[in-house]
Design a protein around this motif. Structure first.
Motif, PDB file in Angstrom:
ATOM      1  N   LYS A  31       0.840  -1.204   0.000  1.00 40.63           N
ATOM      2  CA  LYS A  31       0.000   0.000   0.000  1.00 40.63           C
ATOM      3  C   LYS A  31       0.874   1.253   0.000  1.00 40.63           C
ATOM      4  CE  LYS A  31      -3.698   2.484   2.358  1.00 40.63           C
ATOM      5  NZ  LYS A  31      -4.642   2.547   3.499  1.00 40.63           N
ATOM      6  N   ILE A  32       1.950   1.230   0.774  1.00 44.97           N
ATOM      7  CA  ILE A  32       2.879   2.371   0.786  1.00 44.97           C
ATOM      8  C   ILE A  32       3.423   2.621  -0.622  1.00 44.97           C
ATOM      9  CG2 ILE A  32       5.159   3.133   1.571  1.00 44.97           C
ATOM     10  CD1 ILE A  32       4.533   1.816   4.267  1.00 44.97           C
ATOM     11  N   SER A  33       3.803   1.555  -1.304  1.00 45.24           N
ATOM     12  CA  SER A  33       4.324   1.683  -2.664  1.00 45.24           C
ATOM     13  C   SER A  33       3.269   2.260  -3.602  1.00 45.24           C
ATOM     14  CB  SER A  33       4.781   0.304  -3.166  1.00 45.24           C
ATOM     15  OG  SER A  33       5.480   0.423  -4.378  1.00 45.24           O
ATOM     16  N   ARG A  34       2.028   1.850  -3.434  1.00 43.89           N
ATOM     17  CA  ARG A  34       0.939   2.374  -4.274  1.00 43.89           C
ATOM     18  C   ARG A  34       0.650   3.845  -3.943  1.00 43.89           C
ATOM     19  NH1 ARG A  34      -1.335  -2.322  -2.445  1.00 43.89           N
ATOM     20  NH2 ARG A  34      -3.186  -1.300  -1.559  1.00 43.89           N
ATOM     21  N   ILE A  35       0.776   4.204  -2.669  1.00 43.55           N
ATOM     22  CA  ILE A  35       0.629   5.613  -2.273  1.00 43.55           C
ATOM     23  C   ILE A  35       1.699   6.454  -2.958  1.00 43.55           C
ATOM     24  CG2 ILE A  35       0.893   7.237  -0.342  1.00 43.55           C
ATOM     25  CD1 ILE A  35      -0.459   5.112   1.447  1.00 43.55           C
ATOM     26  N   PHE A  36       2.931   5.947  -2.991  1.00 46.60           N
ATOM     27  CA  PHE A  36       4.019   6.650  -3.679  1.00 46.60           C
ATOM     28  C   PHE A  36       3.677   6.856  -5.155  1.00 46.60           C
ATOM     29  CE2 PHE A  36       7.683   5.034  -0.721  1.00 46.60           C
ATOM     30  CZ  PHE A  36       7.152   5.779   0.309  1.00 46.60           C
ATOM     31  N   SER A  37       3.189   5.798  -5.792  1.00 44.65           N
ATOM     32  CA  SER A  37       2.886   5.857  -7.225  1.00 44.65           C
ATOM     33  C   SER A  37       1.851   6.927  -7.533  1.00 44.65           C
ATOM     34  CB  SER A  37       2.381   4.495  -7.713  1.00 44.65           C
ATOM     35  OG  SER A  37       2.087   4.530  -9.092  1.00 44.65           O
ATOM     36  N   PHE A  38       0.754   6.947  -6.779  1.00 47.95           N
ATOM     37  CA  PHE A  38      -0.304   7.919  -7.020  1.00 47.95           C
ATOM     38  C   PHE A  38       0.106   9.316  -6.550  1.00 47.95           C
ATOM     39  CE2 PHE A  38      -3.996   4.597  -6.957  1.00 47.95           C
ATOM     40  CZ  PHE A  38      -3.515   4.073  -8.145  1.00 47.95           C
ATOM     41  N   GLY A  39       0.926   9.387  -5.498  1.00 50.77           N
ATOM     42  CA  GLY A  39       1.387  10.682  -4.996  1.00 50.77           C
ATOM     43  C   GLY A  39       2.238  11.431  -6.009  1.00 50.77           C
ATOM     44  N   LEU A  40       2.961  10.691  -6.858  1.00 48.05           N
ATOM     45  CA  LEU A  40       3.789  11.318  -7.889  1.00 48.05           C
ATOM     46  C   LEU A  40       2.936  11.939  -8.997  1.00 48.05           C
ATOM     47  CD1 LEU A  40       6.598   8.626  -8.183  1.00 48.05           C
ATOM     48  CD2 LEU A  40       6.960  11.015  -7.541  1.00 48.05           C
ATOM     49  N   LYS A  41       1.664  11.542  -9.060  1.00 46.00           N
ATOM     50  CA  LYS A  41       0.761  12.054 -10.095  1.00 46.00           C
ATOM     51  C   LYS A  41      -0.040  13.247  -9.560  1.00 46.00           C
ATOM     52  CE  LYS A  41       0.212   7.496 -12.246  1.00 46.00           C
ATOM     53  NZ  LYS A  41       1.264   6.796 -11.509  1.00 46.00           N
ATOM     54  N   ASP A  42       0.625  14.149  -8.918  1.00 42.97           N
ATOM     55  CA  ASP A  42      -0.009  15.332  -8.334  1.00 42.97           C
ATOM     56  C   ASP A  42       0.659  16.578  -8.900  1.00 42.97           C
ATOM     57  OD1 ASP A  42      -1.663  16.860  -6.739  1.00 42.97           O
ATOM     58  OD2 ASP A  42      -1.121  15.872  -4.863  1.00 42.97           O
ATOM     59  N   ARG A  43       0.115  17.741  -8.575  1.00 48.18           N
ATOM     60  CA  ARG A  43       0.754  18.964  -9.051  1.00 48.18           C
ATOM     61  C   ARG A  43       2.099  19.155  -8.360  1.00 48.18           C
ATOM     62  NH1 ARG A  43      -3.536  21.060  -5.765  1.00 48.18           N
ATOM     63  NH2 ARG A  43      -2.784  22.503  -4.162  1.00 48.18           N
ATOM     64  N   THR A  44       2.950  19.948  -8.995  1.00 51.17           N
ATOM     65  CA  THR A  44       4.352  20.054  -8.586  1.00 51.17           C
ATOM     66  C   THR A  44       4.520  20.410  -7.113  1.00 51.17           C
ATOM     67  OG1 THR A  44       4.959  20.721 -10.831  1.00 51.17           O
ATOM     68  CG2 THR A  44       6.535  21.200  -9.087  1.00 51.17           C
ATOM     69  N   THR A  45       3.744  21.349  -6.614  1.00 51.65           N
ATOM     70  CA  THR A  45       3.877  21.781  -5.213  1.00 51.65           C
ATOM     71  C   THR A  45       3.673  20.617  -4.261  1.00 51.65           C
ATOM     72  OG1 THR A  45       3.087  24.006  -5.752  1.00 51.65           O
ATOM     73  CG2 THR A  45       3.008  23.350  -3.439  1.00 51.65           C
ATOM     74  N   ASN A  46       2.654  19.808  -4.514  1.00 55.69           N
ATOM     75  CA  ASN A  46       2.369  18.678  -3.627  1.00 55.69           C
ATOM     76  C   ASN A  46       3.412  17.575  -3.753  1.00 55.69           C
ATOM     77  OD1 ASN A  46       0.105  19.881  -2.543  1.00 55.69           O
ATOM     78  ND2 ASN A  46      -1.330  18.894  -3.948  1.00 55.69           N
ATOM     79  N   VAL A  47       3.947  17.380  -4.969  1.00 52.53           N
ATOM     80  CA  VAL A  47       5.015  16.381  -5.138  1.00 52.53           C
ATOM     81  C   VAL A  47       6.253  16.815  -4.357  1.00 52.53           C
ATOM     82  CG1 VAL A  47       6.602  15.301  -6.780  1.00 52.53           C
ATOM     83  CG2 VAL A  47       4.182  15.541  -7.369  1.00 52.53           C
ATOM     84  N   ILE A  48       6.592  18.101  -4.425  1.00 50.41           N
ATOM     85  CA  ILE A  48       7.739  18.623  -3.661  1.00 50.41           C
ATOM     86  C   ILE A  48       7.528  18.423  -2.165  1.00 50.41           C
ATOM     87  CG2 ILE A  48       8.971  20.738  -3.010  1.00 50.41           C
ATOM     88  CD1 ILE A  48       8.539  21.702  -5.900  1.00 50.41           C
ATOM     89  N   ASN A  49       6.322  18.696  -1.690  1.00 50.87           N
ATOM     90  CA  ASN A  49       6.012  18.490  -0.269  1.00 50.87           C
ATOM     91  C   ASN A  49       6.138  17.020   0.111  1.00 50.87           C
ATOM     92  OD1 ASN A  49       5.529  21.205   0.221  1.00 50.87           O
ATOM     93  ND2 ASN A  49       3.344  21.051  -0.192  1.00 50.87           N
ATOM     94  N   MET A  50       5.701  16.125  -0.786  1.00 54.46           N
ATOM     95  CA  MET A  50       5.820  14.696  -0.524  1.00 54.46           C
ATOM     96  C   MET A  50       7.295  14.290  -0.422  1.00 54.46           C
ATOM     97  SD  MET A  50       4.314  11.394  -2.641  1.00 54.46           S
ATOM     98  CE  MET A  50       5.457  11.500  -4.024  1.00 54.46           C
ATOM     99  N   LEU A  51       8.124  14.805  -1.326  1.00 50.09           N
ATOM    100  CA  LEU A  51       9.550  14.480  -1.295  1.00 50.09           C
ATOM    101  C   LEU A  51      10.192  14.957   0.003  1.00 50.09           C
ATOM    102  CD1 LEU A  51      10.761  15.273  -4.950  1.00 50.09           C
ATOM    103  CD2 LEU A  51       9.968  13.109  -3.999  1.00 50.09           C
ATOM    104  N   LYS A  52       9.854  16.171   0.431  1.00 51.21           N
ATOM    105  CA  LYS A  52      10.400  16.700   1.687  1.00 51.21           C
ATOM    106  C   LYS A  52      10.016  15.809   2.861  1.00 51.21           C
ATOM    107  CE  LYS A  52      10.524  21.603   0.380  1.00 51.21           C
ATOM    108  NZ  LYS A  52       9.899  22.940   0.594  1.00 51.21           N
ATOM    109  N   PHE A  53       8.762  15.368   2.876  1.00 51.89           N
ATOM    110  CA  PHE A  53       8.301  14.494   3.948  1.00 51.89           C
ATOM    111  C   PHE A  53       9.056  13.163   3.929  1.00 51.89           C
ATOM    112  CE2 PHE A  53       5.502  10.830   4.868  1.00 51.89           C
ATOM    113  CZ  PHE A  53       5.352  11.002   6.235  1.00 51.89           C
ATOM    114  N   LEU A  54       9.196  12.554   2.743  1.00 45.10           N
ATOM    115  CA  LEU A  54       9.812  11.231   2.642  1.00 45.10           C
ATOM    116  C   LEU A  54      11.323  11.270   2.880  1.00 45.10           C
ATOM    117  CD1 LEU A  54       7.824   9.794  -0.401  1.00 45.10           C
ATOM    118  CD2 LEU A  54       7.560   9.215   2.023  1.00 45.10           C
ATOM    119  N   ILE A  55      11.954  12.403   2.629  1.00 45.37           N
ATOM    120  CA  ILE A  55      13.376  12.532   2.911  1.00 45.37           C
ATOM    121  C   ILE A  55      13.649  12.457   4.414  1.00 45.37           C
ATOM    122  CG2 ILE A  55      15.267  14.233   2.940  1.00 45.37           C
ATOM    123  CD1 ILE A  55      14.327  15.056   0.105  1.00 45.37           C
ATOM    124  N   SER A  56      12.707  12.948   5.220  1.00 41.92           N
ATOM    125  CA  SER A  56      12.936  13.020   6.669  1.00 41.92           C
ATOM    126  C   SER A  56      12.140  11.999   7.490  1.00 41.92           C
ATOM    127  CB  SER A  56      12.579  14.430   7.165  1.00 41.92           C
ATOM    128  OG  SER A  56      11.212  14.712   6.900  1.00 41.92           O
TER     129      SER A  56
END
Length: 344
Positions: free
Chosen positions: A184-209
């Motif tokens: 499920k985490i992997s599927r969340i990642f897949s769909f999360g990448l299909k968002d607008r740029t601002t939200n993808v950047i926020n997701m990356l910041k969250f996953l980095i930390s």
């Protein structure tokens, strides 16, 4: 897999870089590869690459804009000549880690790593990056990226011991992907990448930390947009999946075509293949004047490449059992007929 010399060299490149820029394929394997390397060295920016099939020249402006001193390219089978020319002219060290079959001659100024060169294997790039980093706290990221690419890594048994509630005993990669919480985490990642740029950047910041996989599963203020996007897409995804499953299937092939503002053909073709392992799955997404196609099935790569060979402007590539292609809409019926004839 990578050999000891290659692992050592990649580590040295990472340590030399002070302001690295990571370009990665826009899927969980690419994302998790980036996360492993970024969390390992604690610096650098990540850019998901949405151009197909190449990393094209338009992305080089990010290198200049962010003043990168090193470029890492992860999980991309092709890089345009124009992009490579810019890299050479600006004298920027570039490390390219991939696992697709090599399609072009690699320039001598590129540090290229691909298990195909070693033993014709094609472990996901996530797996290769985990060979380099080996951080136990990132084991769950390494598993999430590997299973998304239909590969169960040899360290999955270690993951089971640490996270029995997130795993299943079955070692089949797709069973883990669709039936477990790490899936499920992997599927969340897949769909999360299909968002607008601002939200993808926020997701990356969250996953980095993020510290644990449980934080990724839990919907809170730090990752709320990621979960919102997953739920939004999942509703539409399930409707499309149900519609595809209702189509009368031929003996050997299942065609499903759809349109709209959301491209999820790779996700759909994977699950349809999982549920229909004896069939060739062809999912077609119509976008403007182009048709993006995901094909799944035993040894379909050669068939698909033959099918598009004489179609002007058509491109394609991938793995033996999982292929992507793009062609003009007016050539779609020719593509279907050629594919059916070749399969017969």
């Amino acid at each position: 897999m990578l050999n000891e010399k290659q692992v050592k060299e990649i580590k040295e490149h990472l340590e030399k870089s002070q302001n690295p820029l990571f370009f990665f394929d826009n899927d969980p394997d690419g994302l998790c590869s980036f996360l492993l390397l970024r969390r390992y060295i604690g610096r650098g920016r990540g850019i998901p690459v949405k151009s197909f099939p190449e990393l094209n020249a338009s992305y080089f402006r990010k290198v200049e804009e962010l003043k990168a001193d090193y470029v890492f390219v992860l999980d991309k089978p092709l890089i345009s000549k124009e992009f490579l020319k810019e890299i050479e002219e600006h004298n920027i060290p570039m490390v390219w880690i991939d696992h697709h079959e090599i399609q072009k001659e690699i320039p001598k100024f590129i540090y290229y790593y691909n298990p195909f060169l070693n033993d014709n294997s094609n472990e996901p790039v996530t797996y290769l990056c985990y060979q380099v980093t080996k951080r136990k706290e990132d084991l769950w990221i390494a598993v999430a990226g590997s299973i998304s690419d239909r590969f169960t890594p040899d360290f999955y048994s270690d993951f089971e011991k640490i996270y029995p509630d997130l795993s299943i005993k079955n070692k089949n990669a797709f069973d883990i992907f669709y039936l477990s919480q790490i899936g499920k985490i992997s599927r969340i990642f897949s769909f999360g990448l299909k968002d607008r740029t601002t939200n993808v950047i926020n997701m990356l910041k969250f996953l980095i930390s993020v510290k644990t996989p449980y934080q990724a599963l839990e919907d809170d203020l730090k990752n709320h947009s990621m979960h919102v996007r997953f739920n939004q897409i999942n509703i539409r995804y399930q409707k499309l999946l149900k519609k595809a499953e209702s189509i009368k299937k031929s003996e050997k092939i299942l065609f499903f075509q759809y349109g709209g503002d959301l491209s999820i053909s790779s996700d759909l073709s994977n699950e349809l293949s999982y549920k229909n392992p004896d069939k060739i799955i062809v999912v077609i997404y119509i976008a403007g004047v182009k048709a993006n196609i995901s094909v799944r099935g035993k040894n379909v790569k050669e068939i698909v490449l033959k099918t598009i060979k004489n179609l002007e402007g058509a491109t394609g590539g991938g793995h033996n059992d999982a292929v992507g292609a793009q062609l003009k809409i007016e050539d779609l019926e020719i593509f279907k007929r050629n594919l059916i004839d070749l399969i017969k």
